[in-house]
Design a protein around this motif. Sequence first.
Motif, PDB file in Angstrom:
ATOM      1  N   GLY A 262       0.851  -1.133  -0.050  1.00 23.44           N
ATOM      2  CA  GLY A 262      -0.065  -0.092   0.041  1.00 23.44           C
ATOM      3  C   GLY A 262       0.896   1.148   0.011  1.00 23.44           C
ATOM      4  N   PHE A 263       1.825   1.183   0.660  1.00 23.24           N
ATOM      5  CA  PHE A 263       2.717   2.282   0.743  1.00 23.24           C
ATOM      6  C   PHE A 263       3.240   2.523  -0.499  1.00 23.24           C
ATOM      7  CE2 PHE A 263       6.968   4.422   1.261  1.00 23.24           C
ATOM      8  CZ  PHE A 263       6.499   5.349   2.317  1.00 23.24           C
ATOM      9  N   LEU A 264       3.969   1.585  -0.940  1.00 23.30           N
ATOM     10  CA  LEU A 264       4.496   1.652  -2.585  1.00 23.30           C
ATOM     11  C   LEU A 264       3.482   2.133  -3.506  1.00 23.30           C
ATOM     12  CD1 LEU A 264       6.896  -1.453  -3.077  1.00 23.30           C
ATOM     13  CD2 LEU A 264       7.449   0.801  -2.494  1.00 23.30           C
ATOM     14  N   SER A 265       2.107   1.738  -3.356  1.00 18.00           N
ATOM     15  CA  SER A 265       1.120   1.914  -4.338  1.00 18.00           C
ATOM     16  C   SER A 265       0.814   3.571  -4.267  1.00 18.00           C
ATOM     17  CB  SER A 265      -0.214   1.393  -4.018  1.00 18.00           C
ATOM     18  OG  SER A 265      -0.999   1.893  -4.943  1.00 18.00           O
ATOM     19  N   MET A 266       0.908   4.252  -2.994  1.00 17.82           N
ATOM     20  CA  MET A 266       0.470   5.662  -2.617  1.00 17.82           C
ATOM     21  C   MET A 266       1.518   6.216  -3.196  1.00 17.82           C
ATOM     22  SD  MET A 266       0.062   7.004   1.124  1.00 17.82           S
ATOM     23  CE  MET A 266       1.911   7.329   1.478  1.00 17.82           C
ATOM     24  N   ILE A 267       2.859   6.141  -3.006  1.00 17.98           N
ATOM     25  CA  ILE A 267       3.963   6.808  -3.510  1.00 17.98           C
ATOM     26  C   ILE A 267       3.961   6.757  -5.025  1.00 17.98           C
ATOM     27  CG2 ILE A 267       6.313   7.086  -3.350  1.00 17.98           C
ATOM     28  CD1 ILE A 267       5.498   7.882  -0.950  1.00 17.98           C
ATOM     29  N   GLY A 268       3.749   5.792  -5.489  1.00 21.66           N
ATOM     30  CA  GLY A 268       3.480   5.850  -7.043  1.00 21.66           C
ATOM     31  C   GLY A 268       2.290   6.508  -7.711  1.00 21.66           C
ATOM     32  N   SER A 269       1.305   6.441  -6.979  1.00 25.74           N
ATOM     33  CA  SER A 269       0.256   7.364  -7.435  1.00 25.74           C
ATOM     34  C   SER A 269       0.431   8.819  -7.274  1.00 25.74           C
ATOM     35  CB  SER A 269      -1.087   6.950  -6.744  1.00 25.74           C
ATOM     36  OG  SER A 269      -1.407   5.424  -6.493  1.00 25.74           O
ATOM     37  N   LEU A 270       1.385   9.163  -6.277  1.00 30.72           N
ATOM     38  CA  LEU A 270       1.488  10.729  -5.904  1.00 30.72           C
ATOM     39  C   LEU A 270       2.402  11.124  -7.030  1.00 30.72           C
ATOM     40  CD1 LEU A 270       2.307  11.127  -2.095  1.00 30.72           C
ATOM     41  CD2 LEU A 270       0.555  12.254  -3.481  1.00 30.72           C
ATOM     42  N   GLN A 271       3.106  10.260  -7.788  1.00 28.95           N
ATOM     43  CA  GLN A 271       4.134  10.949  -8.830  1.00 28.95           C
ATOM     44  C   GLN A 271       3.503  10.682 -10.215  1.00 28.95           C
ATOM     45  OE1 GLN A 271       8.160   9.451  -8.289  1.00 28.95           O
ATOM     46  NE2 GLN A 271       7.521   8.854  -6.076  1.00 28.95           N
ATOM     47  N   LEU A 272       2.211   9.994 -10.094  1.00 29.68           N
ATOM     48  CA  LEU A 272       1.576   9.758 -11.478  1.00 29.68           C
ATOM     49  C   LEU A 272       1.913  10.842 -12.550  1.00 29.68           C
ATOM     50  CD1 LEU A 272      -0.209   7.948 -13.263  1.00 29.68           C
ATOM     51  CD2 LEU A 272      -1.899   9.219 -12.344  1.00 29.68           C
ATOM     52  N   PHE A 273       2.445  10.583 -13.758  1.00 26.40           N
ATOM     53  CA  PHE A 273       2.847  11.448 -14.648  1.00 26.40           C
ATOM     54  C   PHE A 273       2.765  10.903 -16.034  1.00 26.40           C
ATOM     55  CE2 PHE A 273       5.467  12.941 -17.876  1.00 26.40           C
ATOM     56  CZ  PHE A 273       4.881  14.539 -18.058  1.00 26.40           C
ATOM     57  N   THR A 289      -5.704  16.222 -14.707  1.00 29.06           N
ATOM     58  CA  THR A 289      -4.100  16.775 -14.207  1.00 29.06           C
ATOM     59  C   THR A 289      -3.832  16.221 -12.994  1.00 29.06           C
ATOM     60  OG1 THR A 289      -4.888  19.001 -15.377  1.00 29.06           O
ATOM     61  CG2 THR A 289      -2.947  19.085 -13.978  1.00 29.06           C
ATOM     62  N   THR A 290      -2.758  15.923 -12.917  1.00 25.62           N
ATOM     63  CA  THR A 290      -1.860  15.403 -11.483  1.00 25.62           C
ATOM     64  C   THR A 290      -0.931  16.616 -11.266  1.00 25.62           C
ATOM     65  OG1 THR A 290      -0.321  14.211 -12.661  1.00 25.62           O
ATOM     66  CG2 THR A 290      -2.204  13.244 -12.175  1.00 25.62           C
ATOM     67  N   MET A 291      -0.565  16.321  -9.907  1.00 28.06           N
ATOM     68  CA  MET A 291       0.451  17.422  -9.637  1.00 28.06           C
ATOM     69  C   MET A 291       1.637  17.465 -10.410  1.00 28.06           C
ATOM     70  SD  MET A 291       0.495  17.515  -5.207  1.00 28.06           S
ATOM     71  CE  MET A 291       0.086  15.754  -5.042  1.00 28.06           C
ATOM     72  N   ALA A 292       2.045  16.214 -10.602  1.00 23.89           N
ATOM     73  CA  ALA A 292       3.292  15.971 -11.701  1.00 23.89           C
ATOM     74  C   ALA A 292       3.063  16.576 -12.979  1.00 23.89           C
ATOM     75  CB  ALA A 292       3.877  14.420 -11.791  1.00 23.89           C
ATOM     76  N   SER A 293       2.009  16.581 -13.445  1.00 25.54           N
ATOM     77  CA  SER A 293       1.655  16.863 -14.956  1.00 25.54           C
ATOM     78  C   SER A 293       1.570  18.409 -14.833  1.00 25.54           C
ATOM     79  CB  SER A 293       0.304  16.153 -15.594  1.00 25.54           C
ATOM     80  OG  SER A 293      -0.766  16.760 -15.169  1.00 25.54           O
ATOM     81  N   PHE A 294       0.899  19.101 -13.762  1.00 23.60           N
ATOM     82  CA  PHE A 294       0.766  20.339 -13.471  1.00 23.60           C
ATOM     83  C   PHE A 294       2.242  20.898 -13.598  1.00 23.60           C
ATOM     84  CE2 PHE A 294       0.995  24.044 -10.720  1.00 23.60           C
ATOM     85  CZ  PHE A 294       0.002  24.976 -11.187  1.00 23.60           C
ATOM     86  N   LEU A 295       3.150  20.439 -12.911  1.00 21.22           N
ATOM     87  CA  LEU A 295       4.226  21.273 -12.650  1.00 21.22           C
ATOM     88  C   LEU A 295       5.236  20.988 -14.047  1.00 21.22           C
ATOM     89  CD1 LEU A 295       7.235  19.507 -11.774  1.00 21.22           C
ATOM     90  CD2 LEU A 295       5.873  18.907 -10.011  1.00 21.22           C
ATOM     91  N   VAL A 296       5.003  20.003 -14.669  1.00 21.93           N
ATOM     92  CA  VAL A 296       5.721  19.815 -16.082  1.00 21.93           C
ATOM     93  C   VAL A 296       5.253  20.549 -17.081  1.00 21.93           C
ATOM     94  CG1 VAL A 296       6.335  18.162 -18.037  1.00 21.93           C
ATOM     95  CG2 VAL A 296       6.585  17.299 -15.424  1.00 21.93           C
ATOM     96  N   SER A 297       3.909  21.006 -16.911  1.00 22.56           N
ATOM     97  CA  SER A 297       3.474  21.766 -18.079  1.00 22.56           C
ATOM     98  C   SER A 297       3.811  23.303 -17.772  1.00 22.56           C
ATOM     99  CB  SER A 297       1.831  21.690 -18.319  1.00 22.56           C
ATOM    100  OG  SER A 297       1.222  21.577 -17.382  1.00 22.56           O
ATOM    101  N   GLU A 298       3.659  23.560 -16.384  1.00 24.40           N
ATOM    102  CA  GLU A 298       4.166  24.942 -15.956  1.00 24.40           C
ATOM    103  C   GLU A 298       5.723  25.202 -16.396  1.00 24.40           C
ATOM    104  OE1 GLU A 298       2.707  27.707 -14.649  1.00 24.40           O
ATOM    105  OE2 GLU A 298       0.866  26.763 -14.954  1.00 24.40           O
ATOM    106  N   GLY A 299       6.450  24.301 -16.052  1.00 16.07           N
ATOM    107  CA  GLY A 299       7.764  24.498 -16.325  1.00 16.07           C
ATOM    108  C   GLY A 299       8.110  24.481 -17.804  1.00 16.07           C
ATOM    109  N   THR A 300       7.653  23.660 -18.521  1.00 19.77           N
ATOM    110  CA  THR A 300       8.283  23.262 -19.955  1.00 19.77           C
ATOM    111  C   THR A 300       7.294  23.895 -20.903  1.00 19.77           C
ATOM    112  OG1 THR A 300       6.956  21.443 -20.329  1.00 19.77           O
ATOM    113  CG2 THR A 300       9.343  21.211 -19.200  1.00 19.77           C
ATOM    114  N   LYS A 301       6.071  24.113 -20.701  1.00 25.58           N
ATOM    115  CA  LYS A 301       5.169  24.716 -21.601  1.00 25.58           C
ATOM    116  C   LYS A 301       5.244  26.201 -21.400  1.00 25.58           C
ATOM    117  CE  LYS A 301       2.561  20.821 -23.111  1.00 25.58           C
ATOM    118  NZ  LYS A 301       1.116  20.230 -23.110  1.00 25.58           N
ATOM    119  N   ARG A 302       5.090  26.806 -20.013  1.00 25.57           N
ATOM    120  CA  ARG A 302       4.842  28.013 -19.878  1.00 25.57           C
ATOM    121  C   ARG A 302       5.978  28.680 -19.413  1.00 25.57           C
ATOM    122  NH1 ARG A 302       0.158  25.813 -17.376  1.00 25.57           N
ATOM    123  NH2 ARG A 302      -1.523  25.810 -19.091  1.00 25.57           N
TER     124      ARG A 302
END
Lengths: 349, 295
Positions: A262-273, A289-302
């Motif tokens: 469950g712990f591994l699954s949780m950590i994996g889900s948090l980083q879902l990209f 949108t996930t937190m990871a996809s948000f930060l990637v599009s803010e960083g690389t697209k905008r």
Amino acid sequence: MIPTVAQEVSFVSSSRTDDADPNPVSVTQPTRIKSVKAKERRRKPADKRKNLEILFFISPALILIAVFMLLPIIQAVRFSVYNWKGFGPLVDFVGLKNYARVLQNEVFTDAMIHNLIIIGGSIALQLPIGLGIALLLNRKMKIQSLLRTIIFVPYVLSEVIAGVIWFQLLQPQYGVVDTIISKLGIQGPAQGWLGTPELALWTVLAVLTWKYLGLAVILFLAGLQGVPSELYEAAQIDGASWWQIQRKITIPLLGPTLRTWGFLSMIGSLQLFDMVWILTGGGPANSTTTMASFLVSEGTKRQNFGVAAAASVILFVVALILAVSYQQFVLKRDSQPDDERTKPKKVKA
Amino acid sequence: MSTILATGPQHTPTQAKRAKKRSKNQGGNVLVYALALAVVALTLGPVLYGVLGGFRTNAQLAQNPAGLPAPWVLDNYLGVLKNPDFWNYALNSSMIAVITTLIVVIFGVMAAYPLARYQFRLREPIFMVFVLGLLFPATVAIVPLFIMITRDLHMGNTWWGVALPQAAFALPMTVVILRPFLMALPQELEEAAQLDGASRIGFFWRILLPLSGPGMVTVGVLAFVGSWNAYLLPLLLLQGDMRTLPLGVADYSSEHSADTAGVFAFTALAMIPALIFFLAMQKRIVNGLQGAVKG
């Protein structure tokens, strides 16, 4: 969580080496004294040399981690307090404004909720289904190892490949999923499973379940093999039914495996990209949108590096809070009563 | 589990009970096999559909999405195999995975050795650094990592630029798995080597490395899998000719979205080498993952 992982790993390896070295305690005890003496004799002149050796062995790994892990993380914290578009030096200090911008951004707060839904949904789906499959497979079957291998296939595919295949299967109307259900008289959604905002996240969750169920099954099966068969025999002699045995013996003894999974699954889900990026790119209407996809599009697209950095610091803090509370409320049960069970084995190592 | 009892006759109370159990068991087995079959169909179905879809034409796929290839068409697969991009992506994926794996295994076993077998004051604190490293996902550092590698280190579009950070993020798990493994090697070996005049470095080379083969294979396979499947870091760092297979598959599928059969063929060929390797190494992967979860 930190000590638990380490402890359990050491527990694993100690039991692994038991085969090769059946009685290490009795053998090492007398020789250990000798070795201490021998070391003492060599210590003084060899001290400097020993330290150099340690440095030689450890520094490559530590340098790599310092440069490519610690430094970027420190940089992320630094960027997060500047308004920086990627050009020129960091001069526009804005304090915590980026954090406020991120936390007031509905896209990000929704993304956090999406991550939480994926965490909860993954565990709620994979735990019972995975456990069910593992219990069914945990019996003498000629094709058991073949079944294990097959179930493992989606896990070894990359998320990208799994995502691309499912993207095609889920095409509206002419995708195979819609074709099959239309034969059953059900009409697929007009915009497609991934194109309908209300359905997209659940579709992503379903694909993730398909991809990661195999890991759960494989780990649960491995845990089941650690349950001593005498327990089953004893219970059976006492007249327990199959279901009673599973519920009263197997599942409780599988507890540590389930909780750590469950712990591994949780950590994996948090980083879902990856999967989200391939299936929906975060859309439609930011519904996946996930937190990871948000930060990637803010960083690389905008090129909003400050905002992206603030989002990644928040992601880390959320991960840390969840990890610590999981440790406190779930894994703690393992480190207390389990200690008694594992201690005698650990001494051997 | 009743099978265990059935095969151990010394425990069975009476013949009658045994017979009853067996018949019940067989009734259960039909259900088990049926369920197993359903699981297999759901698990393999999408993958097989992709592989078979590569043998069909787009017209066939449009006409009957759920059908089988009729006739079988090799053009899609041949087209991918003749596509130099595909081989380029495969080469990049392989090289990055090999570099990552070598760094992880060599640096990992080197770091694990003193942490496992030397006595020194900073031993546990340094080990904690690696354990804490498990908590940092690459996602958190991705934006500064991208800036640092492209601008400061000028390794933007290179194999090393991806391999080095991947190795850094794989090292904590490697050290955490390897240290107890090295600790478990018997002390007498070290003493015997010392008596024979070997230094600690000599012991490391001649005895410890050969004996820790299985552990190194396990962490190596995990590192290889992680690198081969990686998407986020290559996505930010690699463009054009330097792209890896996951990037190639993703881009091909969005650039040729109308050519469904071609996408299936490309995807199927991209997964075959990995699939063969990973299934061959299945035991190692599972061992490593179990090591991370528990015994």
